[in-house]
Structure formats: C-alpha cells, structure tokens
Design a protein around this motif. Sequence first.
Motif, mmCIF file in Angstrom:
data_model
loop_
_atom_site.group_PDB
_atom_site.id
_atom_site.type_symbol
_atom_site.label_atom_id
_atom_site.label_comp_id
_atom_site.label_asym_id
_atom_site.label_seq_id
_atom_site.Cartn_x
_atom_site.Cartn_y
_atom_site.Cartn_z
ATOM 1 N N ASP A 141 -24.887 -50.697 88.361
ATOM 2 C CA ASP A 141 -23.783 -51.662 88.249
ATOM 3 C C ASP A 141 -23.409 -51.973 86.799
ATOM 4 N N GLY A 142 -23.950 -51.192 85.838
ATOM 5 C CA GLY A 142 -23.495 -51.282 84.461
ATOM 6 C C GLY A 142 -24.257 -52.222 83.557
ATOM 7 N N ARG A 143 -25.357 -52.787 84.018
ATOM 8 C CA ARG A 143 -26.172 -53.646 83.161
ATOM 9 C C ARG A 143 -27.188 -52.802 82.391
ATOM 10 N N VAL A 144 -27.601 -53.281 81.223
ATOM 11 C CA VAL A 144 -28.628 -52.578 80.464
ATOM 12 C C VAL A 144 -29.984 -52.851 81.099
ATOM 13 N N ASP A 145 -30.668 -51.785 81.498
ATOM 14 C CA ASP A 145 -31.957 -51.868 82.171
ATOM 15 C C ASP A 145 -33.060 -51.921 81.119
ATOM 16 N N ASN A 146 -33.597 -53.107 80.894
ATOM 17 C CA ASN A 146 -34.578 -53.315 79.837
ATOM 18 C C ASN A 146 -35.766 -52.355 79.966
ATOM 19 N N ASP A 147 -36.411 -52.327 81.127
ATOM 20 C CA ASP A 147 -37.667 -51.605 81.249
ATOM 21 C C ASP A 147 -37.478 -50.093 81.278
ATOM 22 N N ALA A 148 -36.391 -49.628 81.883
ATOM 23 C CA ALA A 148 -36.095 -48.196 81.826
ATOM 24 C C ALA A 148 -35.792 -47.760 80.398
ATOM 25 N N THR A 149 -35.185 -48.643 79.647
ATOM 26 C CA THR A 149 -34.890 -48.348 78.243
ATOM 27 C C THR A 149 -36.172 -48.237 77.431
ATOM 28 N N LEU A 150 -37.167 -49.063 77.736
ATOM 29 C CA LEU A 150 -38.430 -49.003 76.996
ATOM 30 C C LEU A 150 -39.077 -47.628 77.100
ATOM 31 N N VAL A 151 -38.949 -46.994 78.241
ATOM 32 C CA VAL A 151 -39.503 -45.645 78.411
ATOM 33 C C VAL A 151 -38.839 -44.686 77.422
ATOM 34 N N ARG A 152 -37.539 -44.801 77.287
ATOM 35 C CA ARG A 152 -36.807 -43.947 76.333
ATOM 36 C C ARG A 152 -37.200 -44.281 74.894
ATOM 37 N N TYR A 153 -37.388 -45.560 74.578
ATOM 38 C CA TYR A 153 -37.788 -45.938 73.229
ATOM 39 C C TYR A 153 -39.159 -45.366 72.870
ATOM 40 N N ALA A 154 -40.077 -45.408 73.819
ATOM 41 C CA ALA A 154 -41.404 -44.850 73.561
ATOM 42 C C ALA A 154 -41.299 -43.370 73.223
ATOM 43 N N ASP A 155 -40.520 -42.642 73.994
ATOM 44 C CA ASP A 155 -40.352 -41.202 73.743
ATOM 45 C C ASP A 155 -39.643 -40.958 72.412
ATOM 46 N N MET A 156 -38.671 -41.793 72.105
ATOM 47 C CA MET A 156 -37.946 -41.626 70.848
ATOM 48 C C MET A 156 -38.853 -41.882 69.658
ATOM 49 N N GLY A 157 -39.700 -42.914 69.752
ATOM 50 C CA GLY A 157 -40.632 -43.193 68.664
ATOM 51 C C GLY A 157 -41.549 -42.021 68.393
ATOM 52 N N VAL A 158 -42.059 -41.405 69.432
ATOM 53 C CA VAL A 158 -42.947 -40.250 69.266
ATOM 54 C C VAL A 158 -42.179 -39.071 68.671
ATOM 55 N N ALA A 159 -40.946 -38.848 69.137
ATOM 56 C CA ALA A 159 -40.141 -37.746 68.597
ATOM 57 C C ALA A 159 -39.898 -37.923 67.104
ATOM 58 N N LEU A 160 -39.603 -39.146 66.687
ATOM 59 C CA LEU A 160 -39.373 -39.411 65.266
ATOM 60 C C LEU A 160 -40.658 -39.215 64.461
ATOM 61 N N ALA A 161 -41.776 -39.648 65.029
ATOM 62 C CA ALA A 161 -43.057 -39.470 64.351
ATOM 63 C C ALA A 161 -43.384 -37.992 64.199
ATOM 64 N N GLU A 162 -43.128 -37.218 65.238
ATOM 65 C CA GLU A 162 -43.388 -35.779 65.165
ATOM 66 C C GLU A 162 -42.497 -35.106 64.133
ATOM 67 N N ALA A 163 -41.309 -35.674 63.898
ATOM 68 C CA ALA A 163 -40.409 -35.129 62.883
ATOM 69 C C ALA A 163 -40.845 -35.493 61.470
ATOM 70 N N GLY A 164 -41.720 -36.506 61.346
ATOM 71 C CA GLY A 164 -42.250 -36.857 60.036
ATOM 72 C C GLY A 164 -41.873 -38.214 59.498
ATOM 73 N N VAL A 165 -41.303 -39.075 60.336
ATOM 74 C CA VAL A 165 -40.863 -40.375 59.849
ATOM 75 C C VAL A 165 -42.053 -41.218 59.379
ATOM 76 N N HIS A 166 -41.839 -42.003 58.333
ATOM 77 C CA HIS A 166 -42.861 -42.955 57.891
ATOM 78 C C HIS A 166 -42.811 -44.254 58.688
ATOM 79 N N MET A 167 -41.586 -44.657 59.059
ATOM 80 C CA MET A 167 -41.386 -45.984 59.639
ATOM 81 C C MET A 167 -40.241 -45.927 60.638
ATOM 82 N N VAL A 168 -40.475 -46.470 61.832
ATOM 83 C CA VAL A 168 -39.410 -46.534 62.836
ATOM 84 C C VAL A 168 -38.857 -47.951 62.890
ATOM 85 N N GLY A 169 -37.564 -48.035 63.217
ATOM 86 C CA GLY A 169 -36.902 -49.335 63.261
ATOM 87 C C GLY A 169 -36.324 -49.613 64.639
#
Length: 327
Positions: free
Chosen positions: A138-166
């Motif tokens: 219905d078009g609302r931002v799904d907080n908890d489903a988004t957290l799953v994507r954030y976790a994966d994104m953080g790991v992807a950035l770390a694997e790329a070599g980032v020092h700090m995620v924001g």
Amino acid sequence: MSGFPAVRPRRLRVNPAVRRLVGETRLHPAELVLPVFVREGLSEPHPISSMPGVYQHTRESLRKAAAEAAGLGLGGIMLFGVPAGKDAVGSGATDPQGILNQAVADVRAEVGDDLVVMADLCLDEFTDHGHCGVLTPDGRVDNDATLVRYADMGVALAEAGVHMVGPSGMMDGQVAVVRQALDGKGFQDVSVLAYSAKYASAFYGPFREAVDSSLEGDRRTYQQDPANGEEGLREIEQDLAEGADIVMVKPAMSYLDVVARAVDRFGVPVAAYQISGEYAMIEAAAANGWIDRERAIHESLLSIRRAGASIILTYWATEVATSLRSH
C-alpha cells in the motif's frame, strides 16, 4: 579621566592580528568531509545546476577529487552513487559491480588510508520510487524489511573497502542491524557514522537533482519533524546504544541548537551536514552580489564549529581547505 570605562572589550578587536590571537573557534581541514556524487555511465563530470561548482563525477574524476582531498588533509570523503538503473528494492546498492561499491573500491585504491572513505548507506538513490526503504503493497515504507537491505548494503560496502558507513534512512534499529551485520562478517573495524537526527527539511531540494531522485511523496513518516529538538537527542541516544561511533545532525544551519545539546549531553564526536540547500542559498546570494561569498562561507562553517560539531560535511571542503592552507 574618571567616568570612562576601564574595561574595553574592543581592545581585543583592534586589528586582525589581535583578533586572530584571541579567536575562540578555528577551522581545520581535518574537520571537513567532502560529500561527492559519482554517476554511472558518465564520460565527463556533469554540473549540478542548483549547486554551482558541484558535479556528478565520473569514476576517473572521482579518483582525482579524492586524491586532491587527501593531499589537502581533509578528514574524509562521503560517497553517494547515482546508478543508471533503479528498481523497487534498490538492488544496485548491494551489487558488487554497482556504482557506489565500485566508487568505494576506486577511492580506496587511490588514497588508501590517507583519507577516511565514507559511503552513504541508504536506498533512496537506488529505488525507482525514491524512498529510503522497501515499500509495502500500500506504499508505506516497511521499516523491518528495509533493515534487511541495510544489513546487506553495509556488508557490500565493507567488502568494497569502505572505512565508515553512514546509515541515513532514519529507520528504527538501523544502526544495530548494520553493526551486527558488519561484525558477523568480520568487519569489526568498519565504523558507523549514524545520521541520527536527520530532519524532514525543506533545504534538501538541490540534493534531489544531484542524485537524480525519483522520490514520490515525502519522507515525513521517517525523517524527524523540524519542530522537535528533544526527539533528536533521543534518536542520538538510541543510536549510541546500538553501536554508533559518530552521530550526525542534518541539516546543520537550522539545527545548531540540536548540535550544541548533543555535544553537551553525550560527549562523543558529533558531525553536522551543511546540506545542499545551505550551499545553494549562499552561492545564489553571492552570485547576485547580495553577500560577500568567501566571508559568508567561512562564517557559516564557524557557526557549526562554534556550536560544537567536531566534523562538518560541506561541499566547500576542498575550497575551504585550500584557503586555510594559504593563510
């Protein structure tokens, strides 16, 4: 002669040398972080019309900007990716060959550990609806489903070599889930710069152009109400409890009271983001001859430092660092 003041504060303003001697607040390049945009598929840097002097970079021009930032002694560089394609879940954010992850790897290859390489951890640049998270039917931002994507994104950035995620999406629990994901994959040394008090501001407009935003609607259900200061402090407290290493107030200009209160209350590094609208207003007023551009830039940054921020994200970082080194 009696009746004349014995105490004359103006004595300490009499000339530039005296004013410099007693100045309470100073700027240093190491306190400045340069936000940059890198766009997939560009053959040359593309100017952002609402932010004169700021560009969407190619991968090659980004490397040059990072090298310049490191050479000037800046504190860091914050990377934002602008992908060629978008989808509902922001797949490009976690693709190792996605523009942001490639940019992180490029910059690390260029500067190594001579500059803190940061990356925005959010989905808004990568989603076709422009929101910072996954949507419900219905078009609302799904907080908890988004957290799953954030976790994966953080790991992807770390694997790329980032020092700090924001993490910047203002989802409840975002710092905890990113911290846990990083630690679970052995990236305990990757720091978290939490966008803890991020307000639903009217001053983000030029940024929308900078990232080719596809936003539909607004973000008031997850970004903070500009009326609320104490709520911002509660958000900061929660992020620190979840493992944030540095906390941020965004925007800077209209929220210096929140910056000052955060510094006084928490005793941790507090960053402030001088956002696109703040930049654009000064540039536009200066272009019209209404204000002294260089003085206005310097004064705006001094006010953020005077409020207590120890780190400032500003699009003028390179210019100001160059000026500081020449004086």
